[in-house]
Design a protein around this motif. Structure first.
Motif, short mmCIF file in Angstrom:
data_model
loop_
_atom_site.label_atom_id
_atom_site.label_comp_id
_atom_site.label_asym_id
_atom_site.label_seq_id
_atom_site.Cartn_x
_atom_site.Cartn_y
_atom_site.Cartn_z
N ASN A 36 0.82 -1.20 0.00
CA ASN A 36 0.00 0.00 0.00
C ASN A 36 0.87 1.26 0.00
O ASN A 36 0.61 2.22 -0.75
CB ASN A 36 -0.91 -0.02 1.23
N ALA A 37 1.89 1.28 0.83
CA ALA A 37 2.78 2.43 0.90
C ALA A 37 3.50 2.66 -0.42
O ALA A 37 3.68 3.81 -0.86
CB ALA A 37 3.80 2.25 2.03
N LEU A 38 3.91 1.60 -1.07
CA LEU A 38 4.59 1.71 -2.36
C LEU A 38 3.64 2.20 -3.44
O LEU A 38 3.98 3.06 -4.25
CB LEU A 38 5.20 0.37 -2.75
N ASP A 39 2.41 1.68 -3.44
CA ASP A 39 1.48 1.93 -4.53
C ASP A 39 0.88 3.34 -4.54
O ASP A 39 0.34 3.77 -5.56
CB ASP A 39 0.34 0.91 -4.51
N HIS A 40 0.95 4.05 -3.43
CA HIS A 40 0.39 5.40 -3.40
C HIS A 40 1.16 6.38 -4.28
O HIS A 40 0.63 7.43 -4.65
CB HIS A 40 0.35 5.93 -1.96
N LEU A 41 2.42 6.05 -4.56
CA LEU A 41 3.27 6.94 -5.36
C LEU A 41 3.78 6.19 -6.58
O LEU A 41 3.66 4.98 -6.69
CB LEU A 41 4.45 7.44 -4.53
N TYR A 42 4.39 6.94 -7.50
CA TYR A 42 4.99 6.31 -8.68
C TYR A 42 6.30 6.99 -9.07
O TYR A 42 7.37 6.46 -8.84
CB TYR A 42 4.01 6.32 -9.85
N TYR A 43 6.22 8.20 -9.59
CA TYR A 43 7.43 8.85 -10.08
C TYR A 43 8.42 9.17 -8.97
O TYR A 43 9.63 9.25 -9.21
CB TYR A 43 7.07 10.13 -10.85
N GLU A 44 7.93 9.34 -7.75
CA GLU A 44 8.82 9.63 -6.63
C GLU A 44 9.83 8.50 -6.40
O GLU A 44 10.92 8.74 -5.86
CB GLU A 44 8.01 9.85 -5.35
N TRP A 45 9.46 7.29 -6.80
CA TRP A 45 10.34 6.14 -6.58
C TRP A 45 11.39 5.99 -7.68
O TRP A 45 12.42 5.35 -7.45
CB TRP A 45 9.52 4.85 -6.53
N HIS A 46 11.14 6.53 -8.85
CA HIS A 46 12.00 6.27 -10.01
C HIS A 46 13.46 6.63 -9.73
O HIS A 46 13.77 7.77 -9.35
CB HIS A 46 11.52 7.06 -11.23
#
Length: 208
Positions: free
Chosen positions: A112-122
């Motif tokens: 859930n914590a991972l899926d809330h964001l996208y580009y921030e992880w790249h």
């Protein structure tokens, strides 16, 4: 403001705990990892441990009608907690995930914590510390797919797989961070943390 804008020093390392289980081993392992990083990374770093039950988490279920991969501006996130989570992840120069293995996988609250964001992880440098009776290799394998392939996180080559004694899983013992058995995993922790620091743009310490 872009959702991926870095708002703080790149020497910040965010330590994300994968489980909300009360009285578990995550906080003790976070202490072990944090202490090791502070002693073995040459530069001064800020280590921030993120407990999944306190801000900038919990985030709640993923209810945003727009997929995070379509969100490129911070203001487009629907709630302030998600915006806070975006700011925090963006502020980190690297991420450490510490998580137990549950039923051959990883906890739902971490997904859930991972899926809330996208580009921030790249491109975010990251390492994993998984634990369980056999070290959590299945959990690490799944996270490599989600984090490395799905979110394009720059994972170090070696995972730290901590095998916990039986009493720390089924008994009353809980990791405090200074246990003798943890010394068996210091070599893999050093190798992973050295690579993490190099991915952050630093030069790792020479072997002792």
């Amino acid at each position: 403001m872009s959702a991926t804008t870095t708002t703080a020093t790149s020497k910040r390392i965010g330590v994300i705990l994968g489980s909300t289980r009360k009285g578990g081993n995550a906080l003790g392992l976070a202490k072990w990892v944090s202490t090791f990083l502070q002693k073995n990374i040459p530069d001064e770093i800020e280590i921030v441990v993120v407990d999944p039950v306190t801000p900038p988490q919990p985030l709640g279920p993923l209810l945003h009608p727009q997929m995070p991969s379509l969100v490129k501006e911070l203001s487009d996130y629907p709630t302030e907690p998600i915006r806070d989570w975006s700011r925090f992840v963006s502020s980190c120069g690297a991420i450490v995930v510490i998580t137990p293995q549950f039923n051959w996988g990883y906890p739902g609250e971490l997904k859930n914590a991972l899926d809330h964001l996208y580009y921030e992880w790249h491109g975010k440098p990251a390492m994993m510390v998984t634990y369980g009776s056999r070290g959590g290799a299945k959990c690490a394998e799944q996270l490599r797919q989600v984090m490395g392939k799905g979110l394009k996180i720059k994972l170090v080559g070696r995972d730290v797989l901590v095998s916990l004694p039986h009493d720390y899983i089924a008994g009353e013992e809980r990791v405090k961070g200074d246990e003798e058995f943890l010394k068996a995993f210091e070599e893999s922790l050093k190798e992973a943390s050295d690579e993490l620091y190099e991915l952050m743009g630093g030069e790792a310490n020479a072997p002792a």
